[in-house]
Scaffold this motif. Structure first.
Motif, PDB file in Angstrom:
ATOM      1  N   UNK A  29     -19.185 -55.902 -42.466  1.00  0.00           N
ATOM      2  CA  UNK A  29     -17.799 -54.675 -42.594  1.00  0.00           C
ATOM      3  C   UNK A  29     -17.722 -54.019 -41.345  1.00  0.00           C
ATOM      4  N   UNK A  30     -18.869 -53.377 -41.175  1.00  0.00           N
ATOM      5  CA  UNK A  30     -18.908 -52.053 -40.086  1.00  0.00           C
ATOM      6  C   UNK A  30     -19.126 -52.686 -38.733  1.00  0.00           C
ATOM      7  N   UNK A  31     -19.867 -53.651 -38.585  1.00  0.00           N
ATOM      8  CA  UNK A  31     -20.203 -54.114 -37.017  1.00  0.00           C
ATOM      9  C   UNK A  31     -18.833 -54.270 -36.327  1.00  0.00           C
ATOM     10  N   UNK A  32     -17.970 -55.112 -36.839  1.00  0.00           N
ATOM     11  CA  UNK A  32     -16.774 -55.315 -36.081  1.00  0.00           C
ATOM     12  C   UNK A  32     -16.047 -54.299 -35.456  1.00  0.00           C
ATOM     13  N   UNK A  33     -15.771 -53.480 -36.730  1.00  0.00           N
ATOM     14  CA  UNK A  33     -15.003 -52.015 -36.378  1.00  0.00           C
ATOM     15  C   UNK A  33     -15.804 -51.427 -35.152  1.00  0.00           C
ATOM     16  N   UNK A  34     -17.229 -51.200 -35.274  1.00  0.00           N
ATOM     17  CA  UNK A  34     -18.124 -50.423 -34.625  1.00  0.00           C
ATOM     18  C   UNK A  34     -17.982 -51.024 -33.060  1.00  0.00           C
ATOM     19  N   UNK A  35     -17.957 -52.341 -33.005  1.00  0.00           N
ATOM     20  CA  UNK A  35     -17.693 -52.968 -31.748  1.00  0.00           C
ATOM     21  C   UNK A  35     -16.541 -52.748 -30.893  1.00  0.00           C
ATOM     22  N   UNK A  36     -15.313 -52.646 -31.710  1.00  0.00           N
ATOM     23  CA  UNK A  36     -14.091 -52.258 -31.134  1.00  0.00           C
ATOM     24  C   UNK A  36     -14.029 -51.044 -30.595  1.00  0.00           C
ATOM     25  N   UNK A  37     -14.563 -50.110 -31.612  1.00  0.00           N
ATOM     26  CA  UNK A  37     -14.509 -48.607 -31.191  1.00  0.00           C
ATOM     27  C   UNK A  37     -15.472 -48.074 -29.982  1.00  0.00           C
ATOM     28  N   UNK A  38     -16.682 -49.028 -29.978  1.00  0.00           N
ATOM     29  CA  UNK A  38     -17.600 -48.695 -28.716  1.00  0.00           C
ATOM     30  C   UNK A  38     -16.772 -49.239 -27.569  1.00  0.00           C
ATOM     31  N   UNK A  39     -16.310 -50.488 -27.717  1.00  0.00           N
ATOM     32  CA  UNK A  39     -15.463 -51.035 -26.279  1.00  0.00           C
ATOM     33  C   UNK A  39     -14.408 -50.188 -25.800  1.00  0.00           C
ATOM     34  N   UNK A  40     -13.683 -49.742 -26.878  1.00  0.00           N
ATOM     35  CA  UNK A  40     -12.396 -48.883 -26.701  1.00  0.00           C
ATOM     36  C   UNK A  40     -13.019 -47.506 -26.131  1.00  0.00           C
ATOM     37  N   UNK A  41     -14.066 -47.121 -26.001  1.00  0.00           N
ATOM     38  CA  UNK A  41     -14.682 -45.908 -26.038  1.00  0.00           C
ATOM     39  C   UNK A  41     -14.216 -44.827 -27.029  1.00  0.00           C
TER      40      UNK A  41
END
Length: 195
Positions: A29-41
């Motif tokens: 559940x958290x990994x996709x949100x973390x990936x988007x948040x990391x890529x968007x800085x």
């Protein structure tokens, strides 16, 4: 009586299923949100710290989204594939998803009110703000008095499943209100007919 017991068993099964999801597959559940948040800085937190900080809101949102899915259509499809299962499937007057949050909420409230900080003094033993920070706060809001070996267990066993099932029930109720409750896959027994 049997119908009530099977309904309660469905509620407890949903709670156990959500608890296992929370413990074993929280990263799903958290990994996709973390990936988007990391890529968007938007965040510089590593995956584990991000999981501990934002697990509750992400798990609650995913519970809400899951509650919008009409699972009753899956029952109908299953009965069309295997009509012999109809004798084993009793319709529920109240779907179990609407009240599955009750057992986990009771367990949460027991844990919430019986928890004591290991550094509690006589004067501040029942510190409500500390309790709320412990069970719902981010990792940054945890003090050494609140953070112990059972902190993650309280989050993943009690707070997360309770919020998930409450959001899921709220979304299902919203779906039933807007679109109407679907007809049961198995018709209700008529109380006026005699055998």
């Amino acid at each position: 009586m049997f119908r009530t017991l099977t309904w309660c068993a469905k509620c407890l099964f949903l709670y156990l299923l959500v608890t296992m999801l929370a413990i074993k597959f929280a990263w799903v559940f958290v990994l996709p949100v973390w990936a988007v948040a990391t890529k968007a800085h938007w965040t510089t937190l590593n995956r584990f710290v991000f999981l501990l900080n934002y697990f509750l809101p992400i798990f609650t949102a995913s519970g809400f989204l899951l509650g919008l899915v009409p699972f009753s259509r899956l029952n109908k499809a299953l009965l069309e594939l295997a009509p012999g299962l109809a004798r084993f499937m009793e319709p529920d007057r109240i779907p179990a998803i609407l009240l599955a949050w009750v057992p986990v909420s009771i367990a949460f409230l027991v844990r919430f009110f019986t928890w004591q900080s290991r550094n509690a003094s006589v004067f501040g033993a029942h510190n409500t703000s500390g309790r709320i920070a412990r069970f719902f706060g981010t990792l940054n809001s945890q003090t050494p008095a609140l953070l112990d070996s059972r902190w993650a267990q309280d989050r993943f066993l009690f707070s997360g499943p309770m919020l998930f099932l409450m959001a899921c029930a709220l979304a299902a109720l919203l779906r039933y209100t807007i679109f109407g409750r679907p007809a049961p896959a198995v018709p209700y027994p008529d109380s006026n007919t005699s055998t």
